[in-house]
Design an enzyme around this catalytic site. Structure first.
Site, PDB file in Angstrom:
ATOM      1  N   ALA A  61     -12.857  13.567  13.598  1.00  0.00           N
ATOM      2  CA  ALA A  61     -13.373  12.879  12.647  1.00  0.00           C
ATOM      3  C   ALA A  61     -14.704  12.303  12.740  1.00  0.00           C
ATOM      4  O   ALA A  61     -15.821  12.426  12.083  1.00  0.00           O
ATOM      5  CB  ALA A  61     -12.210  11.794  11.885  1.00  0.00           C
ATOM      6  N   ASN A  88      -8.395  11.145  21.771  1.00  0.00           N
ATOM      7  CA  ASN A  88      -7.369  11.952  21.779  1.00  0.00           C
ATOM      8  C   ASN A  88      -7.702  13.475  21.357  1.00  0.00           C
ATOM      9  O   ASN A  88      -6.862  14.334  21.744  1.00  0.00           O
ATOM     10  CB  ASN A  88      -6.178  11.650  20.737  1.00  0.00           C
ATOM     11  CG  ASN A  88      -5.240  10.383  21.306  1.00  0.00           C
ATOM     12  OD1 ASN A  88      -5.485   9.947  22.475  1.00  0.00           O
ATOM     13  ND2 ASN A  88      -4.915   9.675  20.008  1.00  0.00           N
ATOM     14  N   GLY A  93      -4.152  20.297  21.189  1.00  0.00           N
ATOM     15  CA  GLY A  93      -4.046  21.705  21.642  1.00  0.00           C
ATOM     16  C   GLY A  93      -5.474  22.518  20.671  1.00  0.00           C
ATOM     17  O   GLY A  93      -5.406  23.676  20.783  1.00  0.00           O
ATOM     18  N   GLY A  94      -6.129  21.716  19.998  1.00  0.00           N
ATOM     19  CA  GLY A  94      -7.148  22.284  19.377  1.00  0.00           C
ATOM     20  C   GLY A  94      -6.796  23.362  18.298  1.00  0.00           C
ATOM     21  O   GLY A  94      -7.559  24.396  18.214  1.00  0.00           O
ATOM     22  N   ARG A 340       8.031  18.487  12.902  1.00  0.00           N
ATOM     23  CA  ARG A 340       7.810  17.937  13.894  1.00  0.00           C
ATOM     24  C   ARG A 340       9.254  16.843  13.698  1.00  0.00           C
ATOM     25  O   ARG A 340       9.840  16.308  15.054  1.00  0.00           O
ATOM     26  CB  ARG A 340       6.848  17.144  14.091  1.00  0.00           C
ATOM     27  CG  ARG A 340       5.591  18.141  14.782  1.00  0.00           C
ATOM     28  CD  ARG A 340       4.281  17.649  14.864  1.00  0.00           C
ATOM     29  NE  ARG A 340       3.507  18.375  15.421  1.00  0.00           N
ATOM     30  CZ  ARG A 340       2.207  18.368  15.835  1.00  0.00           C
ATOM     31  NH1 ARG A 340       1.801  17.279  15.285  1.00  0.00           N
ATOM     32  NH2 ARG A 340       1.293  19.298  16.485  1.00  0.00           N
ATOM     33  N   GLU A 479      -7.181  10.069  11.747  1.00  0.00           N
ATOM     34  CA  GLU A 479      -5.824   9.397  12.103  1.00  0.00           C
ATOM     35  C   GLU A 479      -5.900   7.958  11.657  1.00  0.00           C
ATOM     36  O   GLU A 479      -4.847   7.177  11.347  1.00  0.00           O
ATOM     37  CB  GLU A 479      -5.410   9.518  13.600  1.00  0.00           C
ATOM     38  CG  GLU A 479      -3.897   9.010  13.733  1.00  0.00           C
ATOM     39  CD  GLU A 479      -3.665   9.091  15.328  1.00  0.00           C
ATOM     40  OE1 GLU A 479      -4.307   9.788  16.130  1.00  0.00           O
ATOM     41  OE2 GLU A 479      -2.538   8.931  15.529  1.00  0.00           O
TER      42      GLU A 479
END
Lengths: 520, 520
Positions: A61, A88, A93-94, A340, A479
């Site tokens: 961001a 982070n 995992g990009g 998830r 986030e």
């Protein structure tokens, strides 16, 4: 260095001072500024440095915001409290969910913004902020191209992540978010963005009208040694963007909302991922939403720290192309492509009669594992284990070999006929696992992502608790914000969120009227 | 009347002033009190009236607190913004979960504090604050007796409410919380407690050390006409107790956390149940927990407003002694004694292909309904309908009669053998429904209770966001607090919470050193 502490907030003071003192400050808030100014003549603050936009945080961001703002002509400063940039964002995992990418078209995948919104709403249990959700999904295709223009290189295929109804995930060549953050830092610097590491934001500066016009920082600060560094005050003519991430590593704070997230549960987050920035925003009246919605990553391993090697291996190999079984029965017990929350909850139910974890084992064969770049490292560190036959695999983990063989045969039947009779898992990307060698990991969830954060509007302005109106000059992205994902974020949607909302914050911040600020 | 506005907070100002002004005040909070006092010489405030304890709110928590504090020798004021005392507490079923009551012993029910804790943890999905939960359950038996000593009369039998593993619910003779609030108001007045209605709390007063020493109110206020009444300042030598309830009727605020709780969903709460008091506490640094955990009551009817007649009828008749069916199939679709979250979620799934509600029907027969005191009123208002035969019942709601008859027969079989093969519902209180007349209602959930609120410790002190330490002089009890119930409160546990935590707040507040306050 001169600064006027009278109208400068101090996080250090707020967070560390005695109870009585902190509470004492509160009466003055509620007094209202009109009263306060009658009482206390405020002085115009002087700044050590002045920018158009100050961005706190250098992850997806923050760096997307910095590049966009610089391209739009703004003088930009990015600060990060840690000694390395990227937060982070460099240790995941990009992977980025994109609705309508060129790679989808190439693969013949039909997708739409509406479908992506609908998938995220389903995972979010309908708690999502639909306006922000639409904004994010709508921006993914253009932002994925924008990232390419900034040097990001995607793998040449699209992936099917859990909870998404179609394959729509792009992933960096490096299988890491550093494949996004690194080029964004390079281009930002090229565009003249100033970047300070070891610089912690410790409070906001407001003008007499309540507009955020800067921040107080501790410069040259060695995290977490709170007394290191020097205080400075930076001015922001057009606004401050909080791209400060989540609080997954703040164990006391996360346990206040979710007592079960004890220190027995590891986290994939970097150690600086605490609630300090969130508290700062709440102290000036930001509205926190969904703070108790904290996501566990269902692909991590108890046999290594943090994100490790297993997370990528499970995401790209075990979950789409293998299966996960209970070691006591050798049997599957959930849909390996569910969202998830569902998968983590399922894994967490595997416990013995003492309530101790009985780690499930996820595995696939060589064909399933062929795209897993962390396989080599995982094997080297003994997190991923190799077995030539299912019988050997069963022995490695103490599983009943006959049942395990039956389970694999049964799953292969499902793949063949295209329907999972047991857990209704989508099988488009699944393979019949006919022969070894087999690659396996033990699995247990780790704290991964905070769905909660401050409430923002579609201009990425932070909204106030009291009346749901913007706090002037204050923006947030990524986030640090709450509401977009609702109860559960789908995999690869954090990169999408970070990039799209970071750029959105920049686009809106640069249009603000510039405050007139003075250097010290 | 003289008061010094300089250190008196103003809710009206906070909630109504322009964005810029409200945000402007925030800079001063974060400045910290040391800086503030350098800058602004504060004066000792003068008060219109002075008490030991001021209690905001007059429901179960507020009135239990008032009685306990008065008995412990404190001079007490209770204020309520509404023109009638009692808040939501007078318009609910007056049912209280008690672990280890005399009525349980009489009925041969074995129960324990540990079992009640475990039931509430299960419903709360483990999100509960275990210390507060234990405190509440531990206090129920003694508090139930204490209520009897204050004139509360329980029905002579113990009931089995959903989610509780044994019958443990006492209920007032009146089937209403007014059977608790009314006698508590009478005894409070006898003990010299002063009570002001139409008096809205609009801010806190703090001393220079940050201790809460009073409140600013609007006296003679006609809710919701914000400009009516006169400002006054009341001093509290030992503390202020916020017994201000939840925000179930605050539609914009609840939708920020739960967008699906639109104005299409009715609420069982009184119209004053908004988030104003919660915001006031957050503005002085209280820590909000679980704000997105908002409970729907699964026993209400779309055919009347609010709590109505159906809620009690379903609680005492349909849920324990009848069944709930989908009108399209005549079949059951959930465990009628599951916790409230499970039941409400199940009911909300009944929708047509346009996503419009298809109201399920709950019913029992005359034997099952014999203890339902609201049956007469429900029939009168046509919310509850009567049918002599199942065939007639099916016609009333357009259900397939043959399937309905089969369903009743099947359920009776389960009751006979003592096991619900379909939904594993406990059947201890169930009856075989062999003959009419039948009594039925249409059902749809309503917003009922906010599990979230401010975080408190076991002294009922409000804890600070920044460091989890008490805000001196500030207490909270009942629904205003968050954490005890976790993700879902079990039925009849709100009365337990209100009474036990209200008394707990009183017991701890009266032990505080008295602040020295001056009358105006």
């Amino acid at each position: 260095m001169v600064y006027d502490p009278k109208i400068v907030s101090s996080r250090r003071d707020m967070l560390k001072k005695s109870a009585a003192l902190v509470a004492g400050s509160a009466a003055l808030v509620a007094t209202g500024p009109a009263l306060a100014s009658e009482q206390c003549a405020s002085k115009q603050p002087k700044f050590d440095e002045i920018y158009d936009l100050i961005i706190v945080g250098s992850g997806f961001a923050g760096m997307s915001c910095a590049n966009q703002a610089a391209q739009d002509g703004a003088k930009v400063l990015v600060i990060d409290k840690m000694p390395v940039f990227g937060g982070n964002s460099t240790i995941n995992g990009g992977a980025m969910a994109v609705a309508g990418s060129a790679l989808q078209k190439k693969a013949g995948v039909e997708d739409s913004v509406e479908l992506m919104v609908s998938d995220m709403l389903k995972a979010g249990r309908g708690m999502n902020d639909k306006h922000m959700l639409k904004l994010v999904c709508d921006g993914t295709a253009e932002s994925a191209k924008w990232l390419e223009d900034h040097g990001v290189v995607w793998k040449p295929f699209v992936q099917h992540f859990g909870g998404h109804s179609v394959p729509r995930t792009l992933q960096t060549r490096e299988s890491s978010g550093s494949g996004i953050v690194r080029p964004l830092i390079e281009t930002a610097k090229k565009h003249g963005v100033k970047m300070y590491d070891k610089t912690e934001m410790r409070g906001f500066v407001e003008d007499d009208n309540g507009r955020i016009i800067g921040i107080k920082v501790q410069s040259g600060y060695f995290w977490p040694k709170t007394k290191t560094g020097t205080p400075k005050v930076f001015g922001a003519r057009k606004g401050v963007v909080m791209a400060t991430g989540g609080f997954g590593r703040d164990i006391p704070f996360r346990q206040i909302q979710q007592p079960k997230l004890t220190d027995e549960l590891d986290s994939t987050n970097q150690p600086g991922a605490n609630a300090d920035a969130l508290k700062q925003m709440m102290l000036i009246g930001a509205n926190p939403v969904h703070l108790d919605q904290i996501q566990l990553g269902p692909w991590s391993s108890p046999d290594e720290k943090g994100f490790g090697t297993a997370s990528q291996f499970n995401t790209i190999a075990v979950y789409p192309k293998g299966i996960v079984v209970d070691v006591r029965t050798g049997e599957r017990f959930f849909n390996e492509l569910a969202d998830r929350k569902t998968r983590s909850n399922a894994i967490l139910t595997r416990r013995d009669d003492q309530n101790k974890p009985v780690y499930p084992v996820g595995f696939t064969n060589a064909e399933g594992a062929k795209r897993a770049q962390t396989l080599g490292w995982g094997l080297k560190y003994d997190v991923i284990k190799k077995a030539d036959t299912l019988d050997e695999l069963a022995k490695l983990y103490g599983m009943p070999a006959d049942k395990l063989e039956k389970q694999v045969a049964r799953f292969n039947e499902f793949v063949k006929k295209g329907h999972d009779d047991e857990f209704n898992r989508p099988l488009e990307t699944a393979i019949e696992m006919k022969e070894g060698p087999w690659y396996a990991v033990r699995m247990w969830p780790k704290v991964h992502y905070c769905m909660g954060g401050v409430r923002v509007n579609t201009n990425s302005q932070v909204l106030r608790l009291t009346d749901d109106k913007p706090i002037p000059g204050l923006f947030a992205a990524g986030e640090a914000t709450g509401g977009i994902h609702g109860a559960s974020r789908l995999g690869s949607c954090a990169v999408a969120e970070g990039v799209v909302t970071g750029r959105n914050a920049a686009k809106n911040a640069v249009t603000q009227t510039a405050a007139k600020l003075e250097l010290a």
